[in-house]
Scaffold this active site. Structure first.
Site, mmCIF file in Angstrom:
data_model
loop_
_atom_site.group_PDB
_atom_site.id
_atom_site.type_symbol
_atom_site.label_atom_id
_atom_site.label_comp_id
_atom_site.label_asym_id
_atom_site.label_seq_id
_atom_site.Cartn_x
_atom_site.Cartn_y
_atom_site.Cartn_z
ATOM 1 N N LEU A 65 -1.310 0.630 -5.046
ATOM 2 C CA LEU A 65 -0.874 1.802 -4.309
ATOM 3 C C LEU A 65 -0.331 2.798 -5.316
ATOM 4 O O LEU A 65 0.248 2.415 -6.337
ATOM 5 C CB LEU A 65 0.233 1.448 -3.305
ATOM 6 C CG LEU A 65 -0.135 0.552 -2.118
ATOM 7 C CD1 LEU A 65 1.121 0.252 -1.304
ATOM 8 C CD2 LEU A 65 -1.194 1.199 -1.242
ATOM 9 N N ASP A 66 -0.496 4.085 -5.029
ATOM 10 C CA ASP A 66 0.093 5.098 -5.887
ATOM 11 C C ASP A 66 1.598 4.884 -5.994
ATOM 12 O O ASP A 66 2.232 4.372 -5.062
ATOM 13 C CB ASP A 66 -0.165 6.498 -5.323
ATOM 14 C CG ASP A 66 -1.636 6.891 -5.354
ATOM 15 O OD1 ASP A 66 -2.409 6.264 -6.099
ATOM 16 O OD2 ASP A 66 -1.996 7.835 -4.627
ATOM 17 N N GLN A 67 2.178 5.280 -7.111
ATOM 18 C CA GLN A 67 3.607 5.102 -7.317
ATOM 19 C C GLN A 67 4.424 5.692 -6.169
ATOM 20 O O GLN A 67 5.411 5.104 -5.726
ATOM 21 C CB GLN A 67 4.035 5.740 -8.638
ATOM 22 C CG GLN A 67 5.509 5.568 -8.955
ATOM 23 C CD GLN A 67 5.884 6.135 -10.304
ATOM 24 O OE1 GLN A 67 5.055 6.737 -11.002
ATOM 25 N NE2 GLN A 67 7.128 5.953 -10.712
ATOM 26 N N THR A 69 3.559 6.139 -3.072
ATOM 27 C CA THR A 69 3.216 5.576 -1.764
ATOM 28 C C THR A 69 3.958 4.264 -1.545
ATOM 29 O O THR A 69 4.088 3.451 -2.455
ATOM 30 C CB THR A 69 1.699 5.325 -1.676
ATOM 31 O OG1 THR A 69 1.008 6.553 -1.923
ATOM 32 C CG2 THR A 69 1.305 4.805 -0.305
ATOM 33 N N ARG A 170 -4.588 11.679 -0.132
ATOM 34 C CA ARG A 170 -3.849 12.871 -0.543
ATOM 35 C C ARG A 170 -4.792 14.039 -0.808
ATOM 36 O O ARG A 170 -4.524 15.179 -0.404
ATOM 37 C CB ARG A 170 -3.017 12.541 -1.778
ATOM 38 C CG ARG A 170 -2.006 11.424 -1.516
ATOM 39 C CD ARG A 170 -1.486 10.776 -2.787
ATOM 40 N NE ARG A 170 -0.677 11.712 -3.561
ATOM 41 C CZ ARG A 170 -0.166 11.403 -4.750
ATOM 42 N NH1 ARG A 170 -0.379 10.207 -5.289
ATOM 43 N NH2 ARG A 170 0.562 12.285 -5.396
#
Length: 224
Positions: A65-67, A69, A170
């Site tokens: 997961l993105d940082q 998120t 996003r």
């Protein structure tokens, strides 16, 4: 047989949230602001995978997961389980859903779900940003409206990534001019001012257990 797991809102202040653990897989609830894997530089070595590996030495990364998120993330225990789970993610056999709050009032589609189908390309001069580009990889996101906040002029969405490109949700929401609140990479000054963090949470995960083939469903309520 399908097993359902439900997790209530969890504080991002705790160091590690293990929602499920067995001999083949781990399911975790990642807080916003924590890297999934180590980054470049001494200041980017603290991450979810290393925290998990201090408790489960055989834990291996399957996806990220993105940082910014938060939400549900799976790790495998051992190389065999990692191979099976990685193949399941690559072949879209793992079903994920997210909740996001976006800027503006997005009209609900007539058929409940709508789809964004726009190709995504890495913006090499401005990495790690992605852009919509005809030369990019095919990318599809399904979305539906959960509600509106008229006072804040925002919309709460449920999102289902059909493909799994980096930053896909996003970028797609920015492309339809409804960026996710708090998005430092793809937001506008107005959308950034409405939230202190990225309002994107991995809320539901359905997968097949890599050993016993049981269908497992996990859920995590968004902390926003």
């Amino acid at each position: 047989m399908t097993t359902f797991f439900h997790v209530n809102d969890l504080s991002a202040g705790c160091k590690l949230h293990v929602l499920h653990a067995d001999n083949a897989l781990l399911v975790l609830d990642k807080p916003a602001g924590l890297l999934s894997v180590p980054g470049k530089g001494a200041d980017k070595q603290d991450c979810l995978s290393r925290r998990v590996q201090r408790r489960y030495a055989d834990a291996l990364v399957v996806h990220r997961l993105d940082q910014a998120t938060s939400g549900l993330l799976v790790m495998a225990r051992g190389a065999s389980a990692q191979r099976v789970l990685s193949e399941a993610f690559a072949s879209r056999q793992v079903h994920k859903r997210y909740v996001a709050v976006v800027d503006g009032l997005l009209e609900a589609p007539e058929d409940a779900w709508a789809e964004i189908d726009l190709p995504i390309l890495l913006d090499w001069p401005d990495r790690p940003r992605r852009i919509i580009d005809p030369q990019g990889k095919p990318s599809r996101t399904r979305w539906r409206v959960l509600g509106h906040n008229l006072a804040e002029q925002t919309t709460r969405l449920e999102l289902e990534p059909v493909t799994g490109r980096s930053h896909q949700l996003r970028v797609h929401l920015q492309a339809i001019q409804h960026p996710i609140l708090g998005d430092a990479l793809y937001g506008t000054p107005a959308s950034l001012a409405k939230a202190e963090r990225l309002l994107l949470h991995a809320t539901r995960l359905e997968l097949t257990h890599p050993v016993n083939q049981q269908t497992m469903v996990f859920s995590s309520e968004p902390p926003f």
